[in-house]
Design an enzyme around this catalytic site. Structure first.
Site, PDB file in Angstrom:
ATOM      1  N   HIS A 142       0.822  -1.211   0.000  1.00 32.61           N
ATOM      2  CA  HIS A 142       0.000   0.000   0.000  1.00 32.61           C
ATOM      3  C   HIS A 142       0.853   1.256   0.000  1.00 32.61           C
ATOM      4  CE1 HIS A 142       0.603   1.741   4.065  1.00 32.61           C
ATOM      5  NE2 HIS A 142       0.890   0.507   4.417  1.00 32.61           N
ATOM      6  N   CYS A 143       0.206   2.377  -0.337  1.00 30.47           N
ATOM      7  CA  CYS A 143       0.801   3.702  -0.161  1.00 30.47           C
ATOM      8  C   CYS A 143      -0.197   4.527   0.644  1.00 30.47           C
ATOM      9  CB  CYS A 143       1.159   4.328  -1.499  1.00 30.47           C
ATOM     10  SG  CYS A 143      -0.173   4.335  -2.728  1.00 30.47           S
ATOM     11  N   SER A 144      -0.388   5.803   0.334  1.00 31.61           N
ATOM     12  CA  SER A 144      -1.339   6.610   1.101  1.00 31.61           C
ATOM     13  C   SER A 144      -2.774   6.415   0.623  1.00 31.61           C
ATOM     14  CB  SER A 144      -0.963   8.095   1.023  1.00 31.61           C
ATOM     15  OG  SER A 144       0.195   8.363   1.791  1.00 31.61           O
ATOM     16  N   THR A 190       0.917   2.121  -5.383  1.00 33.74           N
ATOM     17  CA  THR A 190       0.246   0.826  -5.276  1.00 33.74           C
ATOM     18  C   THR A 190      -0.293   0.390  -6.633  1.00 33.74           C
ATOM     19  OG1 THR A 190      -0.343   1.236  -2.967  1.00 33.74           O
ATOM     20  CG2 THR A 190      -1.665  -0.394  -4.150  1.00 33.74           C
TER      21      THR A 190
END
Length: 308
Positions: A168-170, A176
């Site tokens: 994941h990222c933000s 992602t």
């Protein structure tokens, strides 16, 4: 005739994990490769940040047997938004992908600090926000350190006993999204299905994006919060830009896999073993962008091979 991509399996693909604190969390299981194999459910998961997970969310992830979490956020993002919430038995790998020239996080912070409509429009308007996003996706491919980090995620996914793994990222959209696009392409999922998965972010995150934009307006932080839409939405041409850079820098996807990402056939074999349902494929998928013929002993990245 159906509009369903050929890579979509008979059961719902990329389904939501149902997490209250990570609305874009979903399963890559269910996508079908060109050779007819299907990605296993519950082994490769993609998401937005896990810093807002509830206790119930953690219980759901624990119930999936989640073993590894890969956080692609920068250290600044982690510091400001908060670290991932994890449970016992989950190992966290922090592999930050950070672009100084395309720092979306810093741009958003500057836009909100500006508060001046003219200044915000100068920063984001007239296609600037979209151009920044397109530049970011090209950077995913052209920057050697970024490629190394994406390659490390794929190596982790290929390790024995690594899955289930969540990356994941933000927002679960850009870093992602590119990770998922490379993974699906390598496994032999067709390009249109790759785009379908990428664009699902807009469906999953629509309510949250709408709430955020309205909040910015009500709080007086932005008079034109829609200027942020190019940053908040997944757009097809962003992902197309990344694939264009692959085509510009390497003769085919095989070469990008080996030279660009530094990955070999062992990693691909590990991904196939970990992520694909066992079975005999109906045939070999053509390599993405291939320009030269191969022998049967050299199956391309993106092709299915029978398991021993």
């Amino acid at each position: 005739m159906t509009d369903q991509p050929t890579g979509a399996a008979d059961f719902p693909a990329a389904r939501s994990l149902g997490l209250f604190g990570a609305v874009n969390a979903r399963d890559l299981g269910g996508y079908r490769t060109a050779g007819g194999l299907v990605l296993r459910a519950g082994v490769a998961l993609r998401s937005d940040g896990l810093n807002r997970l509830t206790d119930e969310d953690l219980g759901r992830l624990a119930g999936l047997g989640l073993r590894r979490i890969v956080d692609l956020r920068s250290r600044d993002e982690v510091r400001e938004a908060g670290a991932d919430r994890t449970a016992d038995g989950m190992t966290l790998h922090h592999l930050p992908v950070f672009a100084v020239d395309f720092d979306i996080h810093a741009t958003l912070r500057s836009a909100l600090a500006e508060r001046d409509p003219a200044g915000q429009r100068a920063l984001l308007g007239d296609g600037r926000a979209g151009a920044m996003m397109t530049g970011l996706y090209r950077w995913f491919v052209t920057d050697s350190i970024a490629r190394e980090q994406f390659g490390r995620v794929l190596r982790l996914l290929a390790e024995p006993g690594a899955s289930p793994l969540l990356f994941h990222c933000s927002a679960g959209k850009d870093r992602t999204g590119w990770t998922a696009a490379v993974l699906l392409t390598a496994l032999g999922v067709d390009r249109e299905t790759v785009f379908t998965d990428y664009l699902l972010t807009n469906e999953r995150s629509a309510a949250v994006v709408g709430t955020v934009l309205e909040s910015l307006r009500v709080r007086g932080l932005m008079s034109e919060p829609e200027l942020l839409l190019p940053v908040f939405r997944a757009e097809r041409h962003y992902l197309e830009a990344a694939f264009e850079e692959v085509g510009a820098g390497w003769p085919d996807f095989d070469a990008f896999w080996a030279d660009g990402l530094g990955l070999d056939g062992g990693v691909l074999a590990g991904l196939r073993a970990n992520l694909l349902e066992p079975g005999v494929p109906s045939g070999l998928a053509a390599p993405v962008g291939a320009t030269a013929p191969r022998t049967a002993a050299e199956p391309p990245v993106g092709a299915d091979v029978p398991e021993a």
